[in-house]
Every structure is written in C-alpha cells, then in structure tokens.
Design a protein around this motif. Structure first.
Motif, PDB file in Angstrom:
ATOM      1  N   THR A  92     -48.550 -38.119 -38.238  1.00 16.85           N
ATOM      2  CA  THR A  92     -47.495 -37.697 -37.309  1.00 16.85           C
ATOM      3  C   THR A  92     -47.971 -36.546 -36.431  1.00 16.85           C
ATOM      4  O   THR A  92     -47.585 -36.456 -35.258  1.00 16.85           O
ATOM      5  CB  THR A  92     -46.211 -37.309 -38.073  1.00 16.85           C
ATOM      6  OG1 THR A  92     -45.127 -37.209 -37.143  1.00 16.85           O
ATOM      7  CG2 THR A  92     -46.346 -36.000 -38.808  1.00 16.85           C
ATOM      8  N   LYS A  95     -50.065 -38.038 -33.609  1.00 11.44           N
ATOM      9  CA  LYS A  95     -49.258 -38.673 -32.564  1.00 11.44           C
ATOM     10  C   LYS A  95     -48.756 -37.655 -31.546  1.00 11.44           C
ATOM     11  O   LYS A  95     -48.494 -37.982 -30.392  1.00 11.44           O
ATOM     12  CB  LYS A  95     -48.081 -39.411 -33.190  1.00 11.44           C
ATOM     13  CG  LYS A  95     -48.470 -40.653 -33.976  1.00 11.44           C
ATOM     14  CD  LYS A  95     -47.256 -41.299 -34.615  1.00 11.44           C
ATOM     15  CE  LYS A  95     -47.648 -42.530 -35.430  1.00 11.44           C
ATOM     16  NZ  LYS A  95     -46.477 -43.144 -36.107  1.00 11.44           N
ATOM     17  N   SER A  96     -48.609 -36.408 -31.996  1.00 17.88           N
ATOM     18  CA  SER A  96     -48.152 -35.341 -31.104  1.00 17.88           C
ATOM     19  C   SER A  96     -49.304 -34.599 -30.453  1.00 17.88           C
ATOM     20  O   SER A  96     -49.101 -33.604 -29.750  1.00 17.88           O
ATOM     21  CB  SER A  96     -47.280 -34.341 -31.879  1.00 17.88           C
ATOM     22  OG  SER A  96     -46.137 -34.985 -32.420  1.00 17.88           O
TER      23      SER A  96
END
Length: 230
Positions: A92, A95-96
């Motif tokens: 996650t 993804k950022s």
C-alpha cells in the motif's frame, strides 16, 4: 492459523519487502515530506491491517519519517500474521509512491533499531520490583517470572532485561545499552563506533552481539538476531 516464526524464517520472509527482523519484531521506515503525508501513510497501513492492527502494529509518525513496527502482542514474537501484514503495508505504501526502507545507507538518518537496557544483578528477583515500579513498566506477554524482562506498557521506552552476575564487580559499570540493528547493518555500526574512539571489548559471541566500550570503559552491545541459541 497464526504461527510463531524462527528468527531465520522471519528475517528471510520480509527481507525483499523493505523490512528487517530485530529480536522479536519487524521494522521499517518510510521517508516522507510532511506530517500530513506521514499520517496518511499510517492511516493506509492501519486500513490494510484491518482488525489485526491493534494487536500487531505500532506506528511512530514524524513530519519527515514514519516508522512501522510489527509484533504479535499476544505472543511477544513475530508470527505468520506479522509477515502478511508487513507485505500488505509495503504494497500500500508503494501504491502511494513511498518506499519502505530499513535505512541501510540510503540517505536515512540511521537504520531501524531497537534499544534495550541491561542491568547486571546478583539478585534479579530482588531488584526487578524496584525497576518495575520506578519506571511504571509491566511484564511482557508470557513473561511474568521474577527474573523476566520488563517493558513499557505504551512502548515508548526501551525494554529492561537483567543479566545474572556471579560475583560483585564494584569497579565495573553494571548498566549498559543494547542496540539491536539489522544483521546487515551491524558491521557498519561497529566500524563507526570504533572510528569515533570506541574499542572492541569482545566479539566472542558475535554475531549475536559485540561488546564495545567508550574511552572511559562504559559499555554498549551491538546486537543482531543471528547466532542465538533459540
């Protein structure tokens, strides 16, 4: 089913995901640009951990850095669930646009690490209650014996553990700091300490730990998960 992992298993399982195993816990850091980014990153990590966040995840949020620590509070150890959560957090963050990194020579101020304070004692059971009371500490999960380590219940301060003495040593410093670092960070950390005026007291238990001392004989141990019996 959640299972406790060996040191070797835990280390190998997260190595390629930007984490390091540090004596009972997994840790990584993420460089950020603002406090808002750090908080957002922490919120994303909590979300992907779901119901497991409260019993496994700790987050230290700073304007320039977010540090993630994973450990099963029920077992005081790294489990298969912690490995899965580490991989989720790495994914996650990626993804950022953020890179989970243990900080080994990559521009971070230092590598991830865990500090412990060791106290030498002739009667561990005799002094342990004092340190528990004066620090406001508590027993670690599954370790409630009269000679077991003590931990900060809100995980801000370093753990305290007690080393059995066989005889009085009034001229020797009886409290020292253990700095648990990633196994691949230890040589660099020791080299820096020696270059800063320190000396190597003993490497007989390396790579579990190296005993170092400053110019006046005050000792510190650089430790890793490797080379330990259990």
């Amino acid at each position: 089913m959640e299972q406790i992992l060996s040191r070797q298993e835990a280390s190998e399982a997260v190595r390629d995901h930007g984490w390091r195993y540090l004596l009972g816990a997994l840790q990584t850091s993420v460089l950020v640009g603002t406090l808002a980014q750090a908080i957002s990153l922490a919120a994303d990590a909590v979300a992907v951990c779901g119901d497991d966040a409260d019993r496994h995840l700790r987050v230290d949020v700073r304007p320039d850095l977010t540090v993630f620590t994973l450990q099963s509070l029920d077992h005081a150890a790294v489990t298969t669930r912690d490995i899965e959560l580490a991989r989720r957090i790495s994914a996650t963050a990626g993804k950022s646009g953020f890179l989970p990194d243990p900080g080994l020579g990559t521009g971070a101020l230092r590598s991830v690490q865990v500090l412990e304070i060791a106290i030498d004692a002739l009667s561990i059971s005799g002094i342990r209650p004092f340190w528990k009371a004066v620090l406001g500490y508590t027993d670690e999960a599954g370790a409630e014996g009269p000679e077991d380590p003590l931990v900060d219940p809100i995980r801000q301060g370093p753990a305290i553990w007690f080393q059995q003495m066989d005889r009085a040593r009034p001229q020797r410093n009886r409290i020292h700091i253990d700095i648990s670092v990633p196994h691949d960070e230890a040589p660099r950390r020791i080299e820096a300490a020696l270059a800063a005026g320190g000396r190597l007291v003993s490497a007989s238990r390396a790579p579990a730990f190296w005993v170092l001392a400053d110019l006046e004989g005050n000792e510190a141990c650089v430790t890793t998960w490797q080379g330990r019996e259990s």
